[in-house]
Design an enzyme around this catalytic site. Structure first.
Site, mmCIF file in Angstrom:
data_model
loop_
_atom_site.group_PDB
_atom_site.id
_atom_site.type_symbol
_atom_site.label_atom_id
_atom_site.label_comp_id
_atom_site.label_asym_id
_atom_site.label_seq_id
_atom_site.Cartn_x
_atom_site.Cartn_y
_atom_site.Cartn_z
ATOM 1 N N GLU A 81 9.581 -3.708 9.948
ATOM 2 C CA GLU A 81 10.187 -2.310 9.088
ATOM 3 C C GLU A 81 10.819 -1.421 10.166
ATOM 4 O OE1 GLU A 81 7.162 -0.546 6.554
ATOM 5 O OE2 GLU A 81 8.047 1.184 6.633
ATOM 6 N N ASP B 151 -1.013 -6.023 0.299
ATOM 7 C CA ASP B 151 -1.304 -5.492 1.485
ATOM 8 C C ASP B 151 -2.737 -5.286 1.798
ATOM 9 O OD1 ASP B 151 0.881 -5.116 3.030
ATOM 10 O OD2 ASP B 151 1.479 -3.033 1.985
ATOM 11 N N LYS C 92 -0.977 -9.308 3.480
ATOM 12 C CA LYS C 92 -0.231 -8.599 4.634
ATOM 13 C C LYS C 92 -1.103 -7.834 5.376
ATOM 14 C CE LYS C 92 3.418 -6.002 3.806
ATOM 15 N NZ LYS C 92 3.133 -4.693 4.597
ATOM 16 N N ASP D 92 1.015 -1.076 0.044
ATOM 17 C CA ASP D 92 0.100 0.143 0.024
ATOM 18 C C ASP D 92 1.013 1.236 -0.085
ATOM 19 O OD1 ASP D 92 0.884 0.022 2.512
ATOM 20 O OD2 ASP D 92 -1.201 -0.007 3.394
ATOM 21 N N SER D 93 2.093 0.914 -0.074
ATOM 22 C CA SER D 93 2.911 2.072 -0.265
ATOM 23 C C SER D 93 2.798 2.810 -1.623
ATOM 24 C CB SER D 93 4.571 1.782 -0.233
ATOM 25 O OG SER D 93 4.759 0.440 -1.203
ATOM 26 N N GLU E 127 -0.667 -5.142 9.180
ATOM 27 C CA GLU E 127 0.038 -4.405 9.780
ATOM 28 C C GLU E 127 -0.316 -4.889 11.254
ATOM 29 O OE1 GLU E 127 0.625 -0.496 8.793
ATOM 30 O OE2 GLU E 127 1.410 -0.946 6.827
HETATM 31 O O1 KIV Z 1 3.816 -1.164 1.487
HETATM 32 C C1 KIV Z 1 4.674 -1.609 1.297
HETATM 33 O O2 KIV Z 1 5.334 -1.408 0.356
HETATM 34 C C2 KIV Z 1 5.282 -2.442 2.370
HETATM 35 C C3 KIV Z 1 6.683 -2.468 2.408
HETATM 36 C C4 KIV Z 1 7.389 -1.667 2.328
HETATM 37 C C5 KIV Z 1 7.065 -3.616 3.250
HETATM 38 O O3 KIV Z 1 4.657 -2.720 3.150
#
Ligand code: KIV
Length: 262
Positions: free
Chosen positions: A176, A81, A110, A42-43, A112
């Site tokens: 992270e 994510d 994934k 989600d970056s 958090e």
């Molecule tokens: O959102 C993302 O790209 C991430 C990575 C930086 C691990 O969670």
């Protein structure tokens, strides 16, 4: 168990797990040749959409980019994510994770968090949705972006949370910006691979945001290394294109359609 997940688990204490993010097909298909795991992170909220935080990323956006990435990823494990506010309780998480898995055909999701999300993680795994964890800096909820593991209580919490997540059944965990000694300790105490970003070489694997690695994202984060400047390559090509169009060198006859009888 998914064969690709098994392969990643088997790398523990043997070989590094290579991971990168991807947000679209063409880049993903290059990464697929060299990565064990491709993450639709989600970056993309900050990298592509200029959002201030990943909180703004929606499920629909994640699904659209993941569908594109799916076309490029054949051999690697593809992880997506779950965006902010899509897994606030076990029921909501299961409903949304099922949508993500079905629509994107990804291999895993994934999430958090630590202790707070254990019941959510357990419920997903019980329903055959593989989960990757994420501890340390948690961009979806973080207030201060400073590395983790400075204070004793923070160290203890991370050691405990990582163990709880492993016991809940996650197959791997992103750390992270976790302090070096602590990431080493977490890596040693877990049977599953730890994937570091800003968390030292003691982790079992490494992940970076692809745009950072190729120099497209203008970031100055301590843990980022620019391996190549693709921006410069694009500039050269675009300058050349502009000049050839202005000088009527492009398109040439070779690039134009003509009838044979002309
Ligand atoms: O959102 C993302 O790209 C991430 C990575 C930086 C691990 O969670």
């Amino acid at each position: 168990m998914n064969k690709k997940i098994k392969k990643i688990l088997n790398k523990k204490n043997k070989s590094k797990v290579i991971c990168l993010t991807a947000y679209s097909k063409n880049v993903a298909s290059i990464l697929d040749k060299y990565c064990d795991l491709v993450l639709v992170g989600d970056s993309l909220g900050s990298v592509l959409y200029n959002y201030k935080s990943t909180k703004e990323v929606t499920l629909k956006t994640m699904i659209n980019h993941s569908k594109s990435v799916r076309h490029g990823v054949k051999k690697s494990l593809m992880v997506v994510d779950m965006p902010y506010n899509t897994y606030r309780n076990p029921k909501e998480a299961l409903k949304n994770a099922k949508i993500v898995m079905k629509k994107t055909k990804c291999d895993a999701v994934k999430l958090e968090g630590g202790k707070k999300i254990i019941s959510i993680v357990k419920n997903l795994i019980k329903n055959k949705i593989p989960v990757m964890g994420h501890l340390g800096i948690l961009p979806q909820t973080e207030k201060k972006f400073i590395f983790k593991g400075k204070k004793r209580d923070e160290i203890n919490k991370l050691l405990k949370d990582s163990k709880l997540l492993e016991e809940a059944g996650i197959f791997s965990i992103v750390l992270e910006c976790v302090e070096t000694k602590l990431s080493k300790k977490i890596t040693q105490q877990l049977k599953i691979p730890t994937i570091g970003i800003g968390s030292s070489a003691y982790c079992d694997g490494q992940v970076l945001v692809i745009d950072d690695l190729i120099g497209l994202n203008k970031t100055k984060l301590k843990f980022v290394k620019k391996f190549v400047d693709v921006g410069k390559v694009i500039q050269i090509a675009v300058k050349k294109y502009r000049s050839e169009v202005l000088n009527k060198k492009f398109p040439s006859f070779k690039h134009s359609f003509r009838n044979k009888f002309n």
